[in-house]
Motif scaffolding. Structure first.
Motif, PDB file in Angstrom:
ATOM      1  N   GLU A   1       0.858  -1.194   0.000  1.00  0.00           N
ATOM      2  CA  GLU A   1       0.000   0.000   0.000  1.00  0.00           C
ATOM      3  C   GLU A   1       0.887   1.234   0.000  1.00  0.00           C
ATOM      4  OE1 GLU A   1      -3.491   0.167   2.539  1.00  0.00           O
ATOM      5  OE2 GLU A   1      -3.150  -1.926   3.080  1.00  0.00           O
ATOM      6  N   GLU A   2       0.862   1.960  -1.118  1.00  0.00           N
ATOM      7  CA  GLU A   2       1.799   3.065  -1.299  1.00  0.00           C
ATOM      8  C   GLU A   2       1.663   4.125  -0.213  1.00  0.00           C
ATOM      9  OE1 GLU A   2       3.027   6.352  -4.735  1.00  0.00           O
ATOM     10  OE2 GLU A   2       1.679   4.678  -5.219  1.00  0.00           O
ATOM     11  N   ARG A   3       0.414   4.416   0.204  1.00  0.00           N
ATOM     12  CA  ARG A   3       0.208   5.449   1.222  1.00  0.00           C
ATOM     13  C   ARG A   3       0.872   5.073   2.539  1.00  0.00           C
ATOM     14  NH1 ARG A   3      -4.011   6.688   5.156  1.00  0.00           N
ATOM     15  NH2 ARG A   3      -4.909   4.634   4.720  1.00  0.00           N
ATOM     16  N   ILE A   4       0.710   3.819   2.942  1.00  0.00           N
ATOM     17  CA  ILE A   4       1.297   3.380   4.211  1.00  0.00           C
ATOM     18  C   ILE A   4       2.814   3.277   4.094  1.00  0.00           C
ATOM     19  CG2 ILE A   4       1.398   1.482   5.864  1.00  0.00           C
ATOM     20  CD1 ILE A   4      -1.539   0.970   5.291  1.00  0.00           C
ATOM     21  N   ALA A   5       3.304   2.751   2.961  1.00  0.00           N
ATOM     22  CA  ALA A   5       4.755   2.637   2.765  1.00  0.00           C
ATOM     23  C   ALA A   5       5.417   4.009   2.843  1.00  0.00           C
ATOM     24  CB  ALA A   5       5.045   1.986   1.415  1.00  0.00           C
ATOM     25  N   SER A   6       4.793   5.015   2.197  1.00  0.00           N
ATOM     26  CA  SER A   6       5.344   6.373   2.218  1.00  0.00           C
ATOM     27  C   SER A   6       5.295   6.965   3.618  1.00  0.00           C
ATOM     28  CB  SER A   6       4.556   7.252   1.243  1.00  0.00           C
ATOM     29  OG  SER A   6       4.999   8.581   1.300  1.00  0.00           O
ATOM     30  N   PHE A   7       4.187   6.724   4.327  1.00  0.00           N
ATOM     31  CA  PHE A   7       4.005   7.201   5.701  1.00  0.00           C
ATOM     32  C   PHE A   7       5.109   6.658   6.612  1.00  0.00           C
ATOM     33  CE2 PHE A   7       1.975   5.952   9.829  1.00  0.00           C
ATOM     34  CZ  PHE A   7       1.734   7.212  10.356  1.00  0.00           C
ATOM     35  N   VAL A   8       5.377   5.366   6.504  1.00  0.00           N
ATOM     36  CA  VAL A   8       6.399   4.735   7.345  1.00  0.00           C
ATOM     37  C   VAL A   8       7.796   5.190   6.931  1.00  0.00           C
ATOM     38  CG1 VAL A   8       7.446   2.521   7.980  1.00  0.00           C
ATOM     39  CG2 VAL A   8       4.952   2.729   7.854  1.00  0.00           C
ATOM     40  N   GLU A   9       8.056   5.208   5.626  1.00  0.00           N
ATOM     41  CA  GLU A   9       9.387   5.576   5.150  1.00  0.00           C
ATOM     42  C   GLU A   9       9.749   7.009   5.551  1.00  0.00           C
ATOM     43  OE1 GLU A   9      12.048   5.375   1.098  1.00  0.00           O
ATOM     44  OE2 GLU A   9       9.950   6.015   0.908  1.00  0.00           O
ATOM     45  N   LYS A  10       8.843   7.952   5.325  1.00  0.00           N
ATOM     46  CA  LYS A  10       9.128   9.355   5.659  1.00  0.00           C
ATOM     47  C   LYS A  10       9.388   9.519   7.154  1.00  0.00           C
ATOM     48  CE  LYS A  10       6.567  11.433   1.817  1.00  0.00           C
ATOM     49  NZ  LYS A  10       5.358  12.193   1.429  1.00  0.00           N
ATOM     50  N   GLY A  11       8.579   8.848   7.970  1.00  0.00           N
ATOM     51  CA  GLY A  11       8.772   8.956   9.409  1.00  0.00           C
ATOM     52  C   GLY A  11      10.096   8.381   9.869  1.00  0.00           C
ATOM     53  N   LEU A  12      10.471   7.228   9.332  1.00  0.00           N
ATOM     54  CA  LEU A  12      11.737   6.610   9.735  1.00  0.00           C
ATOM     55  C   LEU A  12      12.930   7.425   9.254  1.00  0.00           C
ATOM     56  CD1 LEU A  12      10.922   2.829   9.143  1.00  0.00           C
ATOM     57  CD2 LEU A  12      11.176   3.995  11.344  1.00  0.00           C
ATOM     58  N   ARG A  13      12.853   7.920   8.018  1.00  0.00           N
ATOM     59  CA  ARG A  13      13.949   8.759   7.506  1.00  0.00           C
ATOM     60  C   ARG A  13      14.110  10.030   8.338  1.00  0.00           C
ATOM     61  NH1 ARG A  13      16.436   7.893   2.673  1.00  0.00           N
ATOM     62  NH2 ARG A  13      15.708   6.099   1.438  1.00  0.00           N
ATOM     63  N   ALA A  14      12.986  10.614   8.751  1.00  0.00           N
ATOM     64  CA  ALA A  14      13.031  11.833   9.573  1.00  0.00           C
ATOM     65  C   ALA A  14      13.678  11.569  10.926  1.00  0.00           C
ATOM     66  CB  ALA A  14      11.627  12.396   9.762  1.00  0.00           C
ATOM     67  N   ASN A  15      13.682  10.311  11.342  1.00  0.00           N
ATOM     68  CA  ASN A  15      14.294   9.958  12.629  1.00  0.00           C
ATOM     69  C   ASN A  15      15.669   9.321  12.468  1.00  0.00           C
ATOM     70  OD1 ASN A  15      12.364  10.274  15.184  1.00  0.00           O
ATOM     71  ND2 ASN A  15      11.077   9.885  13.380  1.00  0.00           N
ATOM     72  N   GLY A  16      16.265   9.495  11.293  1.00  0.00           N
ATOM     73  CA  GLY A  16      17.665   9.122  11.108  1.00  0.00           C
ATOM     74  C   GLY A  16      17.941   7.729  10.587  1.00  0.00           C
ATOM     75  N   PHE A  17      16.919   7.010  10.165  1.00  0.00           N
ATOM     76  CA  PHE A  17      17.121   5.663   9.639  1.00  0.00           C
ATOM     77  C   PHE A  17      17.284   5.686   8.117  1.00  0.00           C
ATOM     78  CE2 PHE A  17      14.640   5.081  13.538  1.00  0.00           C
ATOM     79  CZ  PHE A  17      15.433   4.164  14.217  1.00  0.00           C
ATOM     80  N   THR A  18      18.015   4.718   7.599  1.00  0.00           N
ATOM     81  CA  THR A  18      18.120   4.509   6.154  1.00  0.00           C
ATOM     82  C   THR A  18      17.079   3.456   5.774  1.00  0.00           C
ATOM     83  OG1 THR A  18      20.478   5.005   6.149  1.00  0.00           O
ATOM     84  CG2 THR A  18      19.615   3.758   4.282  1.00  0.00           C
ATOM     85  N   THR A  19      16.277   3.747   4.767  1.00  0.00           N
ATOM     86  CA  THR A  19      15.168   2.845   4.436  1.00  0.00           C
ATOM     87  C   THR A  19      15.228   2.369   2.990  1.00  0.00           C
ATOM     88  OG1 THR A  19      13.745   4.703   3.830  1.00  0.00           O
ATOM     89  CG2 THR A  19      13.616   3.925   6.107  1.00  0.00           C
ATOM     90  N   THR A  20      14.709   1.172   2.776  1.00  0.00           N
ATOM     91  CA  THR A  20      14.466   0.619   1.446  1.00  0.00           C
ATOM     92  C   THR A  20      13.043   0.092   1.436  1.00  0.00           C
ATOM     93  OG1 THR A  20      16.781  -0.037   1.164  1.00  0.00           O
ATOM     94  CG2 THR A  20      15.147  -1.140  -0.232  1.00  0.00           C
ATOM     95  N   VAL A  21      12.269   0.434   0.396  1.00  0.00           N
ATOM     96  CA  VAL A  21      10.877   0.009   0.301  1.00  0.00           C
ATOM     97  C   VAL A  21      10.717  -0.938  -0.877  1.00  0.00           C
ATOM     98  CG1 VAL A  21       8.478   0.740  -0.038  1.00  0.00           C
ATOM     99  CG2 VAL A  21      10.032   2.164   1.305  1.00  0.00           C
ATOM    100  N   VAL A  22      10.058  -2.073  -0.641  1.00  0.00           N
ATOM    101  CA  VAL A  22       9.713  -2.991  -1.727  1.00  0.00           C
ATOM    102  C   VAL A  22       8.234  -3.338  -1.595  1.00  0.00           C
ATOM    103  CG1 VAL A  22      12.031  -3.931  -2.001  1.00  0.00           C
ATOM    104  CG2 VAL A  22      10.453  -5.007  -0.395  1.00  0.00           C
ATOM    105  N   PRO A  23       7.518  -3.581  -2.737  1.00  0.00           N
ATOM    106  CA  PRO A  23       6.063  -3.697  -2.704  1.00  0.00           C
ATOM    107  C   PRO A  23       5.492  -5.117  -2.717  1.00  0.00           C
ATOM    108  CG  PRO A  23       6.760  -3.291  -4.940  1.00  0.00           C
ATOM    109  CD  PRO A  23       8.020  -3.400  -4.115  1.00  0.00           C
TER     110      PRO A  23
END
Length: 220
Positions: free
Chosen positions: A10-32
């Motif tokens: 779900e693109e909306r949830i993936a973006s929600f989680v990714e943006k939040g984690l990146r804002a808190n200093g984590f490096t993220t990779t998203v796969v669908p």
């Protein structure tokens, strides 16, 4: 810097989680999808996996089982829209380290991510919450009231965990809605009252107090 793999279609949830984690200093990779999630996680290049259950191709249960069979020990936090004890137990027994029901509040996910990363680094962790004769085991997801084992839905579990983490503190309906139901909550809903009644029925009428005009609290 910790690397986190997000397996979510779900693109909306993936973006929600990714943006939040990146804002808190984590490096993220998203796969669908599950196939890509399995292949990425298998590399061992991630410190934690956030894994959806309802994925196209391989579902999250399959991905999780195959990762554990392949001796991949990376911590996994499962996300799911399924709100049942059976699914929760299946996920945890399949090797999940934690379990969150959609919708959820990002602050709770962040806290669980940090907790699992600390655990993986062998930092001390509280696994059982207690207040009076109530206990909640965060690993087995089992609750006890006095000498009785109590079956809880996934949402009831999160609500009781919230109360047990703040014994004696008055929690407003808005605080509870935001924490337990997350970004999709309706501030005009009476769902909190419904779930508090359900907890009282299962745990005992005196376990959750009403503070008139303010909210609810677990007696400290």
């Amino acid at each position: 810097m910790n690397r986190i793999l997000i397996v979510e279609d779900e693109e909306r949830i993936a973006s929600f989680v990714e943006k939040g984690l990146r804002a808190n200093g984590f490096t993220t990779t998203v796969v669908p999808d599950g196939e890509a999630g399995y292949e990425y996680a298998l590399t061992g290049g991630f410190d934690l996996v956030v894994l959806d259950i309802g994925l196209p191709g391989r579902d999250g249960f399959t991905v999780l089982r195959e990762l554990r069979e392949s001796r991949v020990t990376t911590p996994v936090i499962v996300l799911t829209a399924r709100d049942s004890v059976r699914d929760t137990v299946a996920g945890l027994e399949g090797g999940a380290d934690d379990w969150m029901t959609k919708p959820f509040r990002f602050e709770e996910l962040l806290a669980r991510v940090r907790l699992r990363l600390r655990t993986a680094a062998r930092a001390p962790e509280v696994t059982v919450l207690k207040s009076g004769d109530l206990t909640l085991d965060l690993r087995t997801r089992r609750a006890r009231a006095a000498d009785r084992t109590v079956d809880l839905t996934a949402r009831e579990f999160v609500l009781l965990e919230l109360f047990l983490r703040h014994p004696g503190q008055v929690l407003s309906r808005e605080q509870i809605l935001s924490h337990v139901w997350g970004y999709d909550f309706d501030p005009g809903s009476n769902i909190v009252d419904v779930y508090v009644r359900a907890l009282r029925k299962k745990l005992g009428a005196d376990k959750v107090e009403t503070v008139r005009g303010m909210g609810y609290r677990l007696p400290g």
